[in-house]
Enzyme design. Structure first.
Site, PDB file in Angstrom:
ATOM      1  N   TYR A 139     -49.859 -98.788 -22.310  1.00 10.93           N
ATOM      2  CA  TYR A 139     -49.462 -99.967 -23.180  1.00 10.93           C
ATOM      3  C   TYR A 139     -48.350 -99.479 -24.166  1.00 10.93           C
ATOM      4  N   GLN A 141     -46.001-100.264 -26.777  1.00  8.16           N
ATOM      5  CA  GLN A 141     -45.595-101.222 -27.935  1.00  8.16           C
ATOM      6  C   GLN A 141     -44.870-100.429 -29.078  1.00  8.16           C
ATOM      7  N   GLY A 181     -50.219 -93.779 -25.136  1.00 11.99           N
ATOM      8  CA  GLY A 181     -50.878 -92.703 -24.474  1.00 11.99           C
ATOM      9  C   GLY A 181     -50.939 -92.923 -22.883  1.00 11.99           C
ATOM     10  N   ARG A 314     -81.581 -74.185 -39.972  1.00 11.23           N
ATOM     11  CA  ARG A 314     -80.908 -73.050 -40.724  1.00 11.23           C
ATOM     12  C   ARG A 314     -81.794 -72.905 -41.951  1.00 11.23           C
ATOM     13  N   GLN A 334     -78.871 -81.924 -49.690  1.00  2.15           N
ATOM     14  CA  GLN A 334     -78.342 -82.070 -47.907  1.00  2.15           C
ATOM     15  C   GLN A 334     -78.804 -83.475 -47.406  1.00  2.15           C
ATOM     16  N   ARG A 337     -76.643 -86.211 -48.621  1.00  2.00           N
ATOM     17  CA  ARG A 337     -75.218 -86.447 -48.159  1.00  2.00           C
ATOM     18  C   ARG A 337     -75.572 -86.688 -46.576  1.00  2.00           C
ATOM     19  N   GLU A 428     -53.974 -98.305 -33.636  1.00  2.00           N
ATOM     20  CA  GLU A 428     -54.455 -99.855 -33.808  1.00  2.00           C
ATOM     21  C   GLU A 428     -54.406-100.413 -35.388  1.00  2.00           C
ATOM     22  N   ASP A 430     -53.978 -99.293 -39.684  1.00  2.00           N
ATOM     23  CA  ASP A 430     -54.972 -98.842 -40.521  1.00  2.00           C
ATOM     24  C   ASP A 430     -54.968 -99.949 -41.722  1.00  2.00           C
TER      25      ASP A 430
HETATM   26  C1  LIG Z   1     -62.541 -98.532 -21.321  1.00  2.00           C
HETATM   27  C2  LIG Z   1     -62.026 -98.678 -22.753  1.00  2.00           C
HETATM   28  C3  LIG Z   1     -61.613 -97.738 -23.588  1.00  2.00           C
HETATM   29  C4  LIG Z   1     -60.761 -98.210 -24.480  1.00  2.00           C
HETATM   30  C5  LIG Z   1     -60.284 -96.906 -25.587  1.00  2.00           C
HETATM   31  C6  LIG Z   1     -58.951 -96.767 -25.633  1.00  2.00           C
HETATM   32  C7  LIG Z   1     -58.664 -95.764 -26.720  1.00  2.00           C
HETATM   33  C8  LIG Z   1     -57.388 -95.702 -26.622  1.00  2.00           C
HETATM   34  C9  LIG Z   1     -56.799 -94.780 -27.925  1.00  2.00           C
HETATM   35  C10 LIG Z   1     -55.548 -95.360 -28.528  1.00  2.00           C
HETATM   36  C11 LIG Z   1     -55.092 -96.527 -28.324  1.00  2.00           C
HETATM   37  C12 LIG Z   1     -54.240 -96.982 -29.316  1.00  2.00           C
HETATM   38  C13 LIG Z   1     -53.245 -98.090 -28.788  1.00  2.00           C
HETATM   39  C14 LIG Z   1     -52.471 -98.361 -29.755  1.00  2.00           C
HETATM   40  O1  LIG Z   1     -52.415 -97.976 -30.899  1.00  2.00           O
HETATM   41  S1  LIG Z   1     -51.306 -99.895 -29.400  1.00  2.00           S
HETATM   42  C15 LIG Z   1     -50.394-100.234 -30.863  1.00  2.00           C
HETATM   43  C16 LIG Z   1     -51.107-101.052 -31.858  1.00  2.00           C
HETATM   44  N1  LIG Z   1     -50.268-101.246 -32.758  1.00  2.00           N
HETATM   45  C17 LIG Z   1     -50.796-102.078 -33.802  1.00  2.00           C
HETATM   46  O2  LIG Z   1     -51.989-101.760 -34.121  1.00  2.00           O
HETATM   47  C18 LIG Z   1     -49.980-102.484 -34.779  1.00  2.00           C
HETATM   48  C19 LIG Z   1     -50.651-103.106 -36.007  1.00  2.00           C
HETATM   49  N2  LIG Z   1     -49.738-104.060 -36.717  1.00  2.00           N
HETATM   50  C20 LIG Z   1     -50.666-105.270 -36.585  1.00  2.00           C
HETATM   51  O3  LIG Z   1     -51.424-105.179 -35.856  1.00  2.00           O
HETATM   52  C21 LIG Z   1     -49.674-106.284 -37.369  1.00  2.00           C
HETATM   53  O4  LIG Z   1     -50.355-106.645 -38.603  1.00  2.00           O
HETATM   54  C22 LIG Z   1     -49.621-107.710 -36.676  1.00  2.00           C
HETATM   55  C23 LIG Z   1     -50.786-108.172 -36.499  1.00  2.00           C
HETATM   56  C24 LIG Z   1     -48.817-107.124 -35.249  1.00  2.00           C
HETATM   57  C25 LIG Z   1     -48.421-108.193 -37.473  1.00  2.00           C
HETATM   58  O5  LIG Z   1     -47.892-109.328 -36.682  1.00  2.00           O
HETATM   59  P1  LIG Z   1     -47.042-110.519 -37.617  1.00  2.00           P
HETATM   60  O6  LIG Z   1     -46.058-110.029 -38.474  1.00  2.00           O
HETATM   61  O7  LIG Z   1     -46.588-111.329 -36.426  1.00  2.00           O
HETATM   62  O8  LIG Z   1     -48.338-111.266 -38.053  1.00  2.00           O
HETATM   63  P2  LIG Z   1     -48.850-111.633 -39.369  1.00  2.00           P
HETATM   64  O9  LIG Z   1     -49.485-110.344 -40.195  1.00  2.00           O
HETATM   65  O10 LIG Z   1     -47.643-112.350 -40.160  1.00  2.00           O
HETATM   66  O11 LIG Z   1     -49.734-112.604 -38.994  1.00  2.00           O
HETATM   67  C26 LIG Z   1     -49.252-113.886 -38.316  1.00  2.00           C
HETATM   68  C27 LIG Z   1     -50.801-114.607 -38.243  1.00  2.00           C
HETATM   69  O12 LIG Z   1     -51.285-114.386 -37.155  1.00  2.00           O
HETATM   70  C28 LIG Z   1     -52.599-113.877 -37.224  1.00  2.00           C
HETATM   71  N3  LIG Z   1     -52.943-112.828 -36.478  1.00  2.00           N
HETATM   72  C29 LIG Z   1     -52.449-111.571 -36.502  1.00  2.00           C
HETATM   73  N4  LIG Z   1     -52.901-110.788 -35.488  1.00  2.00           N
HETATM   74  C30 LIG Z   1     -53.611-111.567 -34.854  1.00  2.00           C
HETATM   75  C31 LIG Z   1     -54.723-111.326 -33.838  1.00  2.00           C
HETATM   76  N5  LIG Z   1     -54.673-110.012 -33.083  1.00  2.00           N
HETATM   77  N6  LIG Z   1     -55.405-112.255 -33.130  1.00  2.00           N
HETATM   78  C32 LIG Z   1     -55.217-113.358 -34.070  1.00  2.00           C
HETATM   79  N7  LIG Z   1     -54.560-113.872 -34.916  1.00  2.00           N
HETATM   80  C33 LIG Z   1     -53.682-112.843 -35.550  1.00  2.00           C
HETATM   81  C34 LIG Z   1     -52.711-113.414 -38.698  1.00  2.00           C
HETATM   82  O13 LIG Z   1     -53.967-113.562 -39.436  1.00  2.00           O
HETATM   83  C35 LIG Z   1     -51.587-114.462 -39.271  1.00  2.00           C
HETATM   84  O14 LIG Z   1     -52.352-115.680 -39.378  1.00  2.00           O
HETATM   85  P3  LIG Z   1     -52.088-116.776 -40.625  1.00  2.00           P
HETATM   86  O15 LIG Z   1     -53.179-117.981 -40.288  1.00  2.00           O
HETATM   87  O16 LIG Z   1     -52.280-116.251 -41.754  1.00  2.00           O
HETATM   88  O17 LIG Z   1     -50.605-117.329 -40.317  1.00  2.00           O
HETATM   89  C1  LIG Z   2     -53.079 -90.840 -31.105  1.00  2.00           C
HETATM   90  C2  LIG Z   2     -52.467 -92.084 -31.121  1.00  2.00           C
HETATM   91  C3  LIG Z   2     -52.412 -92.730 -30.055  1.00  2.00           C
HETATM   92  C4  LIG Z   2     -51.414 -94.064 -30.075  1.00  2.00           C
HETATM   93  N1  LIG Z   2     -51.462 -94.783 -28.913  1.00  2.00           N
HETATM   94  C5  LIG Z   2     -50.560 -95.516 -28.780  1.00  2.00           C
HETATM   95  C6  LIG Z   2     -50.664 -96.491 -27.471  1.00  2.00           C
HETATM   96  O1  LIG Z   2     -51.157 -96.132 -26.688  1.00  2.00           O
HETATM   97  N2  LIG Z   2     -49.525 -97.532 -27.535  1.00  2.00           N
HETATM   98  C7  LIG Z   2     -48.766 -97.861 -28.462  1.00  2.00           C
HETATM   99  O2  LIG Z   2     -47.931 -98.920 -28.318  1.00  2.00           O
HETATM  100  N3  LIG Z   2     -49.044 -97.123 -29.785  1.00  2.00           N
HETATM  101  C8  LIG Z   2     -49.779 -96.186 -29.863  1.00  2.00           C
HETATM  102  N4  LIG Z   2     -50.143 -95.349 -31.258  1.00  2.00           N
HETATM  103  C9  LIG Z   2     -49.375 -95.815 -32.420  1.00  2.00           C
HETATM  104  C10 LIG Z   2     -50.338 -96.406 -33.392  1.00  2.00           C
HETATM  105  O3  LIG Z   2     -50.605 -97.773 -32.860  1.00  2.00           O
HETATM  106  C11 LIG Z   2     -49.264 -96.410 -34.516  1.00  2.00           C
HETATM  107  O4  LIG Z   2     -49.159 -95.239 -34.907  1.00  2.00           O
HETATM  108  C12 LIG Z   2     -50.036 -97.475 -35.581  1.00  2.00           C
HETATM  109  O5  LIG Z   2     -49.949 -98.722 -35.477  1.00  2.00           O
HETATM  110  C13 LIG Z   2     -49.569 -97.165 -37.018  1.00  2.00           C
HETATM  111  O6  LIG Z   2     -48.170 -97.455 -37.005  1.00  2.00           O
HETATM  112  P1  LIG Z   2     -47.031 -96.529 -37.604  1.00  2.00           P
HETATM  113  O7  LIG Z   2     -47.354 -94.901 -36.976  1.00  2.00           O
HETATM  114  O8  LIG Z   2     -45.584 -96.897 -37.358  1.00  2.00           O
HETATM  115  O9  LIG Z   2     -47.436 -96.095 -39.122  1.00  2.00           O
HETATM  116  P2  LIG Z   2     -46.567 -96.938 -39.981  1.00  2.00           P
HETATM  117  O10 LIG Z   2     -46.712 -98.452 -40.036  1.00  2.00           O
HETATM  118  O11 LIG Z   2     -45.230 -96.296 -40.463  1.00  2.00           O
HETATM  119  O12 LIG Z   2     -47.644 -96.531 -41.262  1.00  2.00           O
HETATM  120  C14 LIG Z   2     -47.347 -95.466 -42.504  1.00  2.00           C
HETATM  121  C15 LIG Z   2     -47.936 -95.971 -43.713  1.00  2.00           C
HETATM  122  O13 LIG Z   2     -47.566 -97.124 -44.098  1.00  2.00           O
HETATM  123  C16 LIG Z   2     -48.634 -97.960 -44.327  1.00  2.00           C
HETATM  124  N5  LIG Z   2     -48.085 -99.438 -44.294  1.00  2.00           N
HETATM  125  C17 LIG Z   2     -47.399 -99.909 -43.056  1.00  2.00           C
HETATM  126  N6  LIG Z   2     -47.134-101.220 -43.270  1.00  2.00           N
HETATM  127  C18 LIG Z   2     -47.782-101.538 -44.380  1.00  2.00           C
HETATM  128  C19 LIG Z   2     -47.904-102.771 -45.190  1.00  2.00           C
HETATM  129  N7  LIG Z   2     -47.266-103.916 -44.619  1.00  2.00           N
HETATM  130  N8  LIG Z   2     -48.440-102.855 -46.324  1.00  2.00           N
HETATM  131  C20 LIG Z   2     -49.117-101.576 -46.834  1.00  2.00           C
HETATM  132  N9  LIG Z   2     -48.918-100.701 -46.401  1.00  2.00           N
HETATM  133  C21 LIG Z   2     -48.422-100.561 -44.973  1.00  2.00           C
HETATM  134  C22 LIG Z   2     -49.664 -97.525 -43.506  1.00  2.00           C
HETATM  135  O14 LIG Z   2     -50.807 -98.140 -43.898  1.00  2.00           O
HETATM  136  C23 LIG Z   2     -49.580 -96.219 -43.581  1.00  2.00           C
HETATM  137  O15 LIG Z   2     -50.317 -95.670 -44.792  1.00  2.00           O
HETATM  138  C24 LIG Z   2     -50.847 -94.406 -31.111  1.00  2.00           C
HETATM  139  C25 LIG Z   2     -51.036 -93.632 -32.081  1.00  2.00           C
HETATM  140  C26 LIG Z   2     -51.678 -92.453 -32.155  1.00  2.00           C
HETATM  141  C27 LIG Z   2     -51.778 -91.555 -33.622  1.00  2.00           C
END
Ligand SMILES: CCCCCCCC/C=C\CCCC(=O)SCCNC(=O)CCNC(=O)[C@H](O)C(C)(C)COP(=O)(O)OP(=O)(O)OC[C@H]1O[C@@H](n2cnc3c(N)ncnc32)[C@H](O)[C@@H]1OP(=O)(O)O
Ligand SMILES: Cc1cc2nc3c(=O)[nH]c(=O)nc-3n(C[C@H](O)[C@H](O)[C@H](O)COP(=O)(O)OP(=O)(O)OC[C@H]3O[C@@H](n4cnc5c(N)ncnc54)[C@H](O)[C@@H]3O)c2cc1C
Length: 664
Positions: A139, A141, A181, A314, A334, A337, A428, A430
């Site tokens: 994936y 992204q 990953g 222990r 202990q 906590r 995903e 924070d």
């Molecule tokens: C067998 C199973 C095993 C599984 C185990 C897997 C483990 C693997 C380990 C690691 C995997 C790691 C993978 C990754 O990390 S992938 C990358 C992940 N990236 C992120 O998480 C990015 C985080 N950022 C966001 O989520 C953003 O905030 C955003 C949501 C993308 C922001 O987008 P945007 O700017 O377009 O959106 P807004 O914040 O302005 O929101 C617009 C409106 O949309 C609503 N919204 C947002 N997200 C969602 C959603 N997911 N679903 C529904 N609606 C959503 C939001 O609330 C706003 O709504 P509004 O009504 O206020 O307009």
């Molecule tokens: C082990 C691992 C596995 C991963 N696997 C995948 C994968 O499979 N596929 C994939 O696509 N990605 C993957 N990622 C990426 C991961 O999804 C991103 O690291 C995560 O979404 C955070 O984005 P960033 O690293 O850019 O942090 P940043 O967005 O740069 O965050 C840095 C700091 O800024 C803060 N911040 C950012 N935006 C805001 C805001 N709007 N308001 C307030 N604070 C804010 C955050 O809270 C954080 O404290 C992985 C990451 C790790 C560590």
């Protein structure tokens, strides 16, 4: 008594004091008798297979560890096929193999992305290959310059109507895909998120299936640059995963590799958006966040199991006359906590089970084109993911400290567990994205709209904004209604405070930005309310087995009251309780810890973990800790020779020189 002073009988004695049916608790924890049976069978299958050994994993180099991960993944797949395991069994088998690797992303994100965002035709084409591992997917992204801000991604997918193809390109260094990953070394394909450009217009982020490596010799395809992003936190740990970097130099893919369930590009290059909400683009994240919440209870329960068993073994202090010392589990500190962490493990387990139900329910509604519950599902998964992962990471570290010096040894299993777990706080996202959802709900409530689901309590605004807790004795806090009322009042009052302060700001956006720390706290209060509520609701179910429900009631009270104690400032400043009521809650907590004490070992036994899965000499089922610690030490590569490598070059000359100096 075992050789060397270990006391295996100690845990047998602990088990004998349990006041409930452990088998019944196993069922409550796993969800059903069937779930216990399957999990048990898969755990034993893994534990008995020498290929899945992991006791020397922390001593491997990165290359050895990665190769070992490939070997385990291939062997797991072989067993899954040979034994014709069901999907449920296969998932559990992979869980118990307990080594992060490309398969997690293949099954956890690549397949769900195609299922959620691909058309029926695309699913028919790609899923059978993915199901048979004829292709391996990840994936892709996140980019070097953009993680949280998905709309800021820079990779482009420009449609070329003359060839009916998209051109994938990484225009800048910061647009390099970074982190996915499985991307670094294993994947042949990826779902890549990129800006869709057609007819000269940028339509924002969309998903594309892109082949990255040759299916003949695994080399990168022309125009594709690939690699691993380098070593990560801790020895071993998440370094088994090949998190990768990817760059495109004008790589062409057929038009039909754009995931087209949400929107399409026609043969002529026209962009068409269907009636599906665009947020479904983020659907894979909703899915995986739900699994991450379930994983939090697994990681936390492992750490707690190790810390509880070891604390029962222990002994320190307590005897002035050569008699036995005191088990550290008997110390009130202990207990205060450790037992809230034990209660949290159960709380996260139950909220994870509920979240899985919610996700399934939303998915069924989406199939029927009912999108009404999507915002709640997004808010719940993002919020619960953020709160449970950060609390779990802190809890694993706390368990390490609770095991004293031995907790710092790799053989305790805790350093590796922490290092593997802690990135869950980051990946995903924070941010607790629930705050905007709460502010919207407050605004809707003001217009008379009745909220439903996890925000239904906000409809009770008249009562919750002015109620005062009726708690008068410590035991009054045992009433779930008393707990629920103060958690609801606290969450609502914090949200309303934020909404009122935002309305005073020059603009809503400025208000949101200025108040974001308060919004975060309000969001955490709301998420904690969800966890407490789901625990209370669990207790309203039929829970068979002598004493099982009684133990869970105690754990539920501990979970809620320790949060109340920790966030006392919130409850006092919002006027939900008085200082005296806060003190009564603390008084009851002390009594509850004493009641949990004789059941503590049995409560962690109910997780039903094998010694293989726990991977800890301190958490062994038989409690025979000291001989195991002693034996483990000798396995360290440093102990392969009595005189260390480097003695001749670096120690001997030094010692000789000191000798000469002392003779001067
Ligand atoms: C067998 C199973 C095993 C599984 C185990 C897997 C483990 C693997 C380990 C690691 C995997 C790691 C993978 C990754 O990390 S992938 C990358 C992940 N990236 C992120 O998480 C990015 C985080 N950022 C966001 O989520 C953003 O905030 C955003 C949501 C993308 C922001 O987008 P945007 O700017 O377009 O959106 P807004 O914040 O302005 O929101 C617009 C409106 O949309 C609503 N919204 C947002 N997200 C969602 C959603 N997911 N679903 C529904 N609606 C959503 C939001 O609330 C706003 O709504 P509004 O009504 O206020 O307009
Ligand atoms: C082990 C691992 C596995 C991963 N696997 C995948 C994968 O499979 N596929 C994939 O696509 N990605 C993957 N990622 C990426 C991961 O999804 C991103 O690291 C995560 O979404 C955070 O984005 P960033 O690293 O850019 O942090 P940043 O967005 O740069 O965050 C840095 C700091 O800024 C803060 N911040 C950012 N935006 C805001 C805001 N709007 N308001 C307030 N604070 C804010 C955050 O809270 C954080 O404290 C992985 C990451 C790790 C560590």
């Amino acid at each position: 008594m075992a050789d060397g002073g270990g006391e295996p009988d100690q845990l047998a004695g602990e088990r004998a004091t349990a006041q409930f049916d452990v088998d019944g608790m196993k069922v409550a924890w796993a969800g059903s008798r069937h779930a216990v049976e399957v999990a048990d069978r898969m755990a034993r299958l893994v534990a008995s297979d020498p290929v899945f050994r992991k006791d020397t994993r922390t001593m491997l180099s990165r290359k050895e560890l990665f190769k070992d991960t490939l070997k385990k993944a291939a062997h797991a797949w072989k067993r899954i096929v040979e034994l014709r395991l069901t999907e449920e069994e296969a998932n559990l088998l992979r869980l118990y193999v307990d080594q992060p690797g490309y398969v997690d992303l293949h099954w956890g994100m690549f397949v769900p992305a195609i299922k959620g965002q691909g058309t029926e035709e695309q699913q028919k084409k790609w899923l059978p290959m993915a199901y048979k591992f004829q292709i391996i997917g990840c994936y892709a992204q996140t980019e070097l310059g953009h993680g949280s801000n998905v709309q800021g991604l820079e990779t482009t997918a420009t449609f070329d109507p003359s060839a009916d193809e998209f051109v994938m390109h990484s225009p800048t260094l910061t647009s390099s895909k970074w982190w996915p990953g499985g991307l670094g070394k294993a994947s042949t394909h990826a779902v890549v998120y990129a800006r869709l450009i057609t007819e000269g217009k940028d339509y924002g982020i969309h998903g594309f299936i892109v082949q990255l490596r040759s299916l003949d010799d695994h080399s990168p395809l022309p125009g594709v640059t690939l690699g691993d992003i380098g070593g990560k936190f801790g020895s071993g740990a998440y370094n088994s995963m090949d998190n990768g970097v990817l760059r495109f130099d004008h790589v062409r893919i057929p038009r039909d590799q754009m995931l087209m369930r949400l929107s399409q590009v026609t043969r002529e290059g026209k962009y068409v958006h269907s009636d599906v909400p665009k947020q479904l683009l983020y659907g894979t994240m909703v899915y995986v966040r739900q699994t991450i919440v379930a994983d939090a209870s697994k990681a936390l329960s492992r750490a707690v199991c190790i810390a509880v068993r070891y604390s029962a073994i222990r002994k320190q202090f307590g005897s002035q006359d050569g008699g036995p010392e005191t088990q550290v589990l008997n110390y009130k500190t202990q207990q205060s906590r450790l037992f809230p962490l034990l209660a949290s493990a159960y709380a996260y387990r139950f909220v994870g089970q509920w979240l899985k139900w919610l996700y399934t329910d939303v998915t069924q509604k989406l199939e029927a084109k009912d999108y009404s519950t999507l915002p709640e599902a997004h808010a719940c998964t993002a919020g619960l993911k953020s709160v449970t992962t950060s609390a779990t990471a802190d809890a694993i570290e706390e368990c390490r400290k609770l095991c004293g010096g031995h907790g710092y040894l790799n053989s305790s299993g805790l350093p590796e567990l922490f290092a593997v777990y802690v990135p869950a706080c980051t990946y995903e996202g924070d941010n607790v994205q629930v705050a905007r959802f709460l502010m919207k709900t407050v605004a809707q409530v003001a217009t008379g709209k009745q909220p439903v689901g996890t925000i239904a309590y906000m409809g009770n605004i008249q009562h919750l904004m002015q109620c005062k807790s009726a708690v008068n004795t410590a035991e009054d806090w045992l009433n779930p209604a008393a707990i629920k009322e103060v958690f609801e009042a606290r969450a609502l009052r914090m949200a309303v405070n934020c909404a009122q302060n935002i309305s005073k700001a020059p603009s809503q956006e400025e208000g949101f930005s200025e108040l974001s720390p308060d919004l975060l706290e309000a969001a955490v209060a709301h998420v904690q309310l969800i966890i407490v509520t789901k625990f209370i609701e669990k207790l309203q179910e039929d829970i068979p087995g002598p004493g099982v429900k009684e133990q869970l009631q105690k754990l539920c009270s501990i979970y809620a009251l320790h949060l109340l104690h920790k966030h006392l400032g919130d409850f006092l400043s919002t006027g939900c309780i008085t200082a005296r009521q806060g003190a009564l809650a603390n008084e009851l907590l002390g009594k509850l810890y004493a009641q949990v004490r004789p059941n503590a070992v049995a409560l962690v036994d109910a997780f039903d973990y094998t010694d293989h899965y726990l991977g800890s000499v301190l958490g062994r089922y038989d409690g025979d800790v000291y001989p195991a610690l002693y034996e483990e030490a000798w396995k360290d590569p440093l102990n392969e020779t009595v005189v260390p490598d480097g003695y001749q070059e670096h120690l001997r000359p030094l010692l000789k020189q000191q000798l000469k100096l002392s003779r001067l």
